[in-house]
Motif scaffolding. Structure first.
Motif, PDB file in Angstrom:
ATOM      1  N   HIS A  12       0.822  -1.209   0.000  1.00  0.00           N
ATOM      2  CA  HIS A  12       0.000   0.000   0.000  1.00  0.00           C
ATOM      3  C   HIS A  12       0.854   1.256   0.000  1.00  0.00           C
ATOM      4  CE1 HIS A  12      -3.624  -2.369   0.663  1.00  0.00           C
ATOM      5  NE2 HIS A  12      -2.871  -3.114   1.454  1.00  0.00           N
ATOM      6  N   ALA A  13       0.273   2.346  -0.512  1.00  0.00           N
ATOM      7  CA  ALA A  13       0.991   3.616  -0.601  1.00  0.00           C
ATOM      8  C   ALA A  13       1.277   4.202   0.783  1.00  0.00           C
ATOM      9  CB  ALA A  13       0.198   4.618  -1.442  1.00  0.00           C
ATOM     10  N   GLN A  14       0.382   4.009   1.720  1.00  0.00           N
ATOM     11  CA  GLN A  14       0.550   4.552   3.072  1.00  0.00           C
ATOM     12  C   GLN A  14       0.239   3.476   4.099  1.00  0.00           C
ATOM     13  OE1 GLN A  14      -2.226   7.820   2.885  1.00  0.00           O
ATOM     14  NE2 GLN A  14      -0.599   9.265   2.378  1.00  0.00           N
ATOM     15  N   ALA A  63       0.449   2.868   8.617  1.00  0.00           N
ATOM     16  CA  ALA A  63       0.742   3.423   9.936  1.00  0.00           C
ATOM     17  C   ALA A  63       0.442   2.360  10.985  1.00  0.00           C
ATOM     18  CB  ALA A  63      -0.108   4.659  10.197  1.00  0.00           C
ATOM     19  N   ARG A 116      -3.711   2.421   3.441  1.00  0.00           N
ATOM     20  CA  ARG A 116      -4.563   2.996   2.389  1.00  0.00           C
ATOM     21  C   ARG A 116      -3.684   3.274   1.190  1.00  0.00           C
ATOM     22  NH1 ARG A 116      -6.303   9.035   4.475  1.00  0.00           N
ATOM     23  NH2 ARG A 116      -4.215   9.926   4.578  1.00  0.00           N
ATOM     24  N   ASP A 117      -4.310   3.421   0.030  1.00  0.00           N
ATOM     25  CA  ASP A 117      -3.568   3.622  -1.209  1.00  0.00           C
ATOM     26  C   ASP A 117      -3.608   5.053  -1.715  1.00  0.00           C
ATOM     27  OD1 ASP A 117      -2.582   0.999  -1.484  1.00  0.00           O
ATOM     28  OD2 ASP A 117      -4.534   0.332  -2.165  1.00  0.00           O
ATOM     29  N   GLU A 175      -4.782   9.507  -0.474  1.00  0.00           N
ATOM     30  CA  GLU A 175      -5.330  10.461   0.492  1.00  0.00           C
ATOM     31  C   GLU A 175      -6.859  10.424   0.567  1.00  0.00           C
ATOM     32  OE1 GLU A 175      -3.600  12.518   2.558  1.00  0.00           O
ATOM     33  OE2 GLU A 175      -1.704  11.697   1.831  1.00  0.00           O
ATOM     34  N   TRP A 190      -8.753   4.720   5.923  1.00  0.00           N
ATOM     35  CA  TRP A 190      -7.779   3.788   6.481  1.00  0.00           C
ATOM     36  C   TRP A 190      -8.473   2.461   6.737  1.00  0.00           C
ATOM     37  CZ3 TRP A 190      -2.701   4.750   6.693  1.00  0.00           C
ATOM     38  CH2 TRP A 190      -2.262   6.065   6.638  1.00  0.00           C
TER      39      TRP A 190
END
Length: 56
Positions: free
Chosen positions: A9-11, A13, A41-42, A44, A48
């Protein structure tokens, strides 16, 4: 734990969580406990999502 999910995934946490258990069973004893969830998540605009959960 969960590292392969994060790389997909791009992001990502990791969110640590601590809490005190009362009345737990033998698999998770009473007392202070630390766990966490990997959120991913991929983009903005995406929500999430929990990709993995477990002991911190």
């Amino acid at each position: 734990m969960g590292e392969s999910h994060a790389q997909e995934h791009a992001q990502a946490a990791f969110v640590p969580v601590t809490f005190e258990l009362h009345g737990a069973d033998a698999s998770v004893p009473d007392g202070p406990t630390a766990r966490g969830c990997l959120l991913v998540r991929d983009g903005e605009a995406e929500a999430w999502r929990i990709a993995d959960a477990g002991v911190a």
